[in-house]
Design a protein around this motif. Structure first.
Motif, PDB file in Angstrom:
ATOM      1  N   THR A 217     -20.365 -42.948  22.260  1.00  0.00           N
ATOM      2  CA  THR A 217     -21.300 -42.533  23.169  1.00  0.00           C
ATOM      3  C   THR A 217     -21.916 -41.259  22.585  1.00  0.00           C
ATOM      4  OG1 THR A 217     -20.409 -41.957  25.549  1.00  0.00           O
ATOM      5  CG2 THR A 217     -20.848 -43.681  25.370  1.00  0.00           C
ATOM      6  N   ALA A 218     -23.064 -40.395  23.501  1.00  0.00           N
ATOM      7  CA  ALA A 218     -23.360 -38.994  23.241  1.00  0.00           C
ATOM      8  C   ALA A 218     -22.886 -37.826  23.938  1.00  0.00           C
ATOM      9  CB  ALA A 218     -25.388 -38.896  22.644  1.00  0.00           C
ATOM     10  N   GLY A 219     -22.045 -38.408  24.739  1.00  0.00           N
ATOM     11  CA  GLY A 219     -21.886 -37.252  25.319  1.00  0.00           C
ATOM     12  C   GLY A 219     -20.228 -36.952  25.615  1.00  0.00           C
ATOM     13  N   THR A 220     -20.139 -36.333  25.887  1.00  0.00           N
ATOM     14  CA  THR A 220     -18.501 -35.487  26.218  1.00  0.00           C
ATOM     15  C   THR A 220     -19.051 -34.157  27.202  1.00  0.00           C
ATOM     16  OG1 THR A 220     -18.760 -33.827  24.321  1.00  0.00           O
ATOM     17  CG2 THR A 220     -18.883 -35.550  24.164  1.00  0.00           C
ATOM     18  N   GLY A 221     -19.618 -33.801  28.337  1.00  0.00           N
ATOM     19  CA  GLY A 221     -19.366 -33.066  29.409  1.00  0.00           C
ATOM     20  C   GLY A 221     -18.912 -34.020  30.248  1.00  0.00           C
TER      21      GLY A 221
ATOM     22  N   LYS B 299     -18.270 -40.918  34.061  1.00  0.00           N
ATOM     23  CA  LYS B 299     -18.736 -41.945  33.893  1.00  0.00           C
ATOM     24  C   LYS B 299     -18.132 -43.086  33.403  1.00  0.00           C
ATOM     25  CE  LYS B 299     -22.913 -41.309  36.170  1.00  0.00           C
ATOM     26  NZ  LYS B 299     -23.185 -41.905  37.535  1.00  0.00           N
ATOM     27  N   GLN B 300     -17.038 -42.305  32.269  1.00  0.00           N
ATOM     28  CA  GLN B 300     -16.380 -43.998  31.133  1.00  0.00           C
ATOM     29  C   GLN B 300     -15.529 -44.330  31.558  1.00  0.00           C
ATOM     30  OE1 GLN B 300     -13.412 -39.943  29.782  1.00  0.00           O
ATOM     31  NE2 GLN B 300     -13.072 -42.382  28.423  1.00  0.00           N
ATOM     32  N   SER B 301     -14.744 -45.394  31.627  1.00  0.00           N
ATOM     33  CA  SER B 301     -13.751 -45.948  32.312  1.00  0.00           C
ATOM     34  C   SER B 301     -12.132 -45.592  32.078  1.00  0.00           C
ATOM     35  CB  SER B 301     -13.409 -46.926  30.850  1.00  0.00           C
ATOM     36  OG  SER B 301     -12.913 -46.499  30.504  1.00  0.00           O
ATOM     37  N   PHE B 302     -11.728 -45.816  33.850  1.00  0.00           N
ATOM     38  CA  PHE B 302     -10.617 -44.756  33.926  1.00  0.00           C
ATOM     39  C   PHE B 302      -9.625 -45.060  32.713  1.00  0.00           C
ATOM     40  CE2 PHE B 302      -6.655 -44.373  36.679  1.00  0.00           C
ATOM     41  CZ  PHE B 302      -6.168 -42.880  36.694  1.00  0.00           C
ATOM     42  N   PHE B 303      -9.717 -46.326  32.130  1.00  0.00           N
ATOM     43  CA  PHE B 303      -8.305 -46.531  30.832  1.00  0.00           C
ATOM     44  C   PHE B 303      -8.375 -45.528  29.679  1.00  0.00           C
ATOM     45  CE2 PHE B 303      -7.560 -49.225  26.991  1.00  0.00           C
ATOM     46  CZ  PHE B 303      -6.302 -49.418  27.451  1.00  0.00           C
TER      47      PHE B 303
ATOM     48  N   ALA C 289     -12.459 -40.763  23.295  1.00  0.00           N
ATOM     49  CA  ALA C 289     -13.759 -40.498  23.396  1.00  0.00           C
ATOM     50  C   ALA C 289     -14.847 -41.786  24.334  1.00  0.00           C
ATOM     51  CB  ALA C 289     -14.092 -40.447  22.429  1.00  0.00           C
ATOM     52  N   PRO C 290     -15.397 -41.483  25.277  1.00  0.00           N
ATOM     53  CA  PRO C 290     -16.486 -42.445  25.437  1.00  0.00           C
ATOM     54  C   PRO C 290     -16.887 -43.101  24.125  1.00  0.00           C
ATOM     55  CG  PRO C 290     -16.738 -39.906  27.011  1.00  0.00           C
ATOM     56  CD  PRO C 290     -15.700 -40.131  25.252  1.00  0.00           C
TER      57      PRO C 290
ATOM     58  N   PHE D  36     -14.210 -56.026  27.791  1.00  0.00           N
ATOM     59  CA  PHE D  36     -13.779 -56.224  29.150  1.00  0.00           C
ATOM     60  C   PHE D  36     -14.508 -55.078  30.408  1.00  0.00           C
ATOM     61  CE2 PHE D  36     -10.463 -57.454  26.451  1.00  0.00           C
ATOM     62  CZ  PHE D  36      -9.869 -58.621  27.020  1.00  0.00           C
ATOM     63  N   ALA D  37     -15.048 -53.647  29.723  1.00  0.00           N
ATOM     64  CA  ALA D  37     -15.513 -52.921  30.387  1.00  0.00           C
ATOM     65  C   ALA D  37     -16.979 -53.916  31.054  1.00  0.00           C
ATOM     66  CB  ALA D  37     -16.402 -52.357  29.535  1.00  0.00           C
ATOM     67  N   GLY D  38     -17.228 -55.031  30.516  1.00  0.00           N
ATOM     68  CA  GLY D  38     -18.721 -55.237  30.689  1.00  0.00           C
ATOM     69  C   GLY D  38     -17.774 -56.668  31.692  1.00  0.00           C
ATOM     70  N   ALA D  39     -17.265 -56.704  31.890  1.00  0.00           N
ATOM     71  CA  ALA D  39     -16.218 -58.014  32.254  1.00  0.00           C
ATOM     72  C   ALA D  39     -15.907 -56.924  34.110  1.00  0.00           C
ATOM     73  CB  ALA D  39     -15.109 -58.459  31.877  1.00  0.00           C
TER      74      ALA D  39
END
Length: 516
Positions: free
Chosen positions: A216-220, A226-230, A237-238, A247-250
């Motif tokens: 994904t574009a953002g790294t701030g 917003k990224q997964s805890f895993f 990287a996001p 699995f994120a969709g699940a």
């Protein structure tokens, strides 16, 4: 005071029969099955799958639904074994109390309140928004909110919560009959969407079935939250799509299956629960899973997932508008409204039953657990729950807390799955009507899957979750621990036998309430 002290199954059942605090058994297998469908098949069937396909899974959103359904099925097996052994209101809270002790039971009960209250508030707010959309399709401009002194009031949330609060006060069976009618209507709408959707399917839209992972574009800081805890724990990287995207969709579409733990809260109101509960829960889960998978196949076959990703808020309507079918879009708008209606009803009922069980035990004020002599419903509590949900849904921005619903549910699923192993060890004499097959394997697999899905939720969700737990612990130690009926009984029994209160370090096996 021993915070791991448990409450016996016999005492749980006896408390449920306390005059003035018991519920009426009136629900059948059909009622339970429809209740499960009612709470699971809401607007989510028209939106959550599209969001998961667009942002995480692509066409493999079908696998995301399958993973979520399997995870839910494994956990629900554990719920069914518990519910047939302890057929009282309270669901995971009561099960945890009987196996792992009062403190953990409080935490699970507190998480169930989080799940049910947040879900009811979020969905009540969306109901008002969908109502305005339906009016718009009919040519009437009715805004979803009105401004009062600079504050937006979502009037639709107040309306629908008030209606179902009154119905639930009048009786669970009456509410179930009304819910049955709405549920059959929305099943018909879903079947219409599936049949029409498959007429637009192009098989090239299914390729690639699992899109390659993309950063994904953002790294701030905001993107990290917003990224997964895993992903956060592993330092990845996001990113989106790929196997981890499935699995994120699940984890996202798991929201669509939260209703089945709510059904277990009605155990005390079910006729012949040993047979009725397993049949009703699994029948509803099977029907819901089939509907979700068929809808997701139609959705991703109609348009490419990349086209869905271009929409600011992708839904099933987005797909039908893309193929030029505006009539189906109108049907979906109506179906979404009907779908949300029954979800709110079941969530309001589940919320009041969990609070009722906790108040019976003294962890919340005992006055909340009183039921009506005439209708055997918790009138006062149901009105309080309805008023609180209406205020939060109508006056606050609850959208930010949507993922809190999933983490509250999954945390309860983890504990219930492990609790089955504890129950079998403590009470090998119990012969529940339903027993999870394959010994210890499936409960352990269920706990691992639920925990893994929890780690796929956003970092900010975990932060909110920790804050919620800290608030809950503060309430428990300030009020619940001091008013616990279990601890009062233990102290009274110890005083009668020994002449003095039991010391803090006294082993659990000396307490009759511990032999759960």
């Amino acid at each position: 005071m021993n915070l791991r002290r448990t409450k016996s199954i016999e005492q749980s059942i006896a408390d449920a029969d306390e005059p003035g605090r018991k519920l009426k058994r009136s629900l059948s297998t059909w009622d339970l099955m429809i209740m499960g469908v009612a709470v699971a098949v809401g607007a989510g069937i028209f939106s959550v799958g599209a969001k998961a396909a667009a942002n995480f899974s692509g066409p493999a959103v079908t696998l995301s639904f399958a993973i979520a359904a399997i995870t839910c099925a494994l956990a629900i097996m554990c719920y069914a074994e518990f519910a047939t052994a302890i057929p009282v209101a309270g669901s995971a809270y009561v099960f945890t109390y009987a196996t792992m002790g009062e403190l953990l039971a409080w935490i699970i009960g507190w998480n169930l309140i989080l799940e049910l209250f947040t879900a009811a508030a979020v969905i009540a707010k969306y109901w008002g928004i969908y109502l305005s959309n339906v009016f718009a399709l009919m040519g009437a401009d009715v805004p979803p909110a009105i401004s009062l002194g600079g504050v937006d009031l979502y009037w639709g949330a107040f309306l629908i919560v008030a209606i179902f609060t009154v119905l639930l006060v009048l009786g669970t069976k009456l509410s179930a009959r009304v819910g049955n009618v709405f549920t059959l209507i929305k099943i018909a709408v879903v079947l219409f969407v599936i049949v029409v959707g498959f007429t637009y399917v192009k098989f090239e839209n299914y390729a690639p079935f699992i899109p390659a992972a993309e950063p994904t574009a953002g790294t701030g800081a905001a993107d990290v939250l917003k990224q997964s805890f895993f992903g956060f724990l592993t330092g990845a990287a996001p990113a989106q799509y790929g196997t981890l995207g499935v699995f994120a969709g699940a984890a996202l579409v798991f929201f669509a299956f939260i209703g089945f733990d709510v059904v277990a809260t009605s155990a005390e109101e079910v006729k012949n629960p040993q047979k009725t509960l397993p049949r009703g829960i699994f029948g509803g889960l099977a029907l819901v899973t089939i509907l979700y998978i068929l809808v997701s196949l139609a959705l991703t076959g109609m348009v490419s997932y990349t086209q869905l990703a271009e929409a600011a808020n992708p839904t099933l309507t987005t797909a039908f508008e893309a193929v030029g079918d505006t009539t189906a879009a109108k049907v979906i708008a109506f179906g979404s409204l009907v779908g949300l209606t029954t979800v709110i009803m079941v969530l309001l009922m589940g919320l009041s039953r969990v609070v009722l069980a906790m108040s019976r035990d003294g962890l919340l004020p005992r006055s909340l657990s009183k039921t009506s002599d005439k209708r055997s419903t918790p009138v006062r509590l149901q009105i309080i729950c309805g008023a609180a949900v209406a205020v939060v849904a109508g006056l606050t921005n609850v959208d930010l807390l949507e993922e809190m619903i999933n983490i509250g549910t999954l945390s309860a699923f983890v504990v219930v799955s492990l609790g089955i192993l504890v129950l079998r060890r403590k009470r090998p004499d119990l012969k529940p009507a339903f027993r999870v097959p394959f010994g210890k394997v499936l409960p352990v697999v269920s706990a691992i899957l639920c925990l893994y899905l929890m780690t796929n939720l956003a970092v900010e969700t975990w932060i909110f979750f920790v804050i919620w737990l800290l608030i809950g612990l503060a309430i428990y130690f300030a009020y619940g621990q001091r008013h616990s009926r279990l601890n009062e009984r233990f102290s009274a029994a110890s005083t009668a036998v020994n002449g003095t209160a039991a010391p803090e370090s006294q082993p659990d096996d000396r307490d009759e309430y511990t032999r759960a």
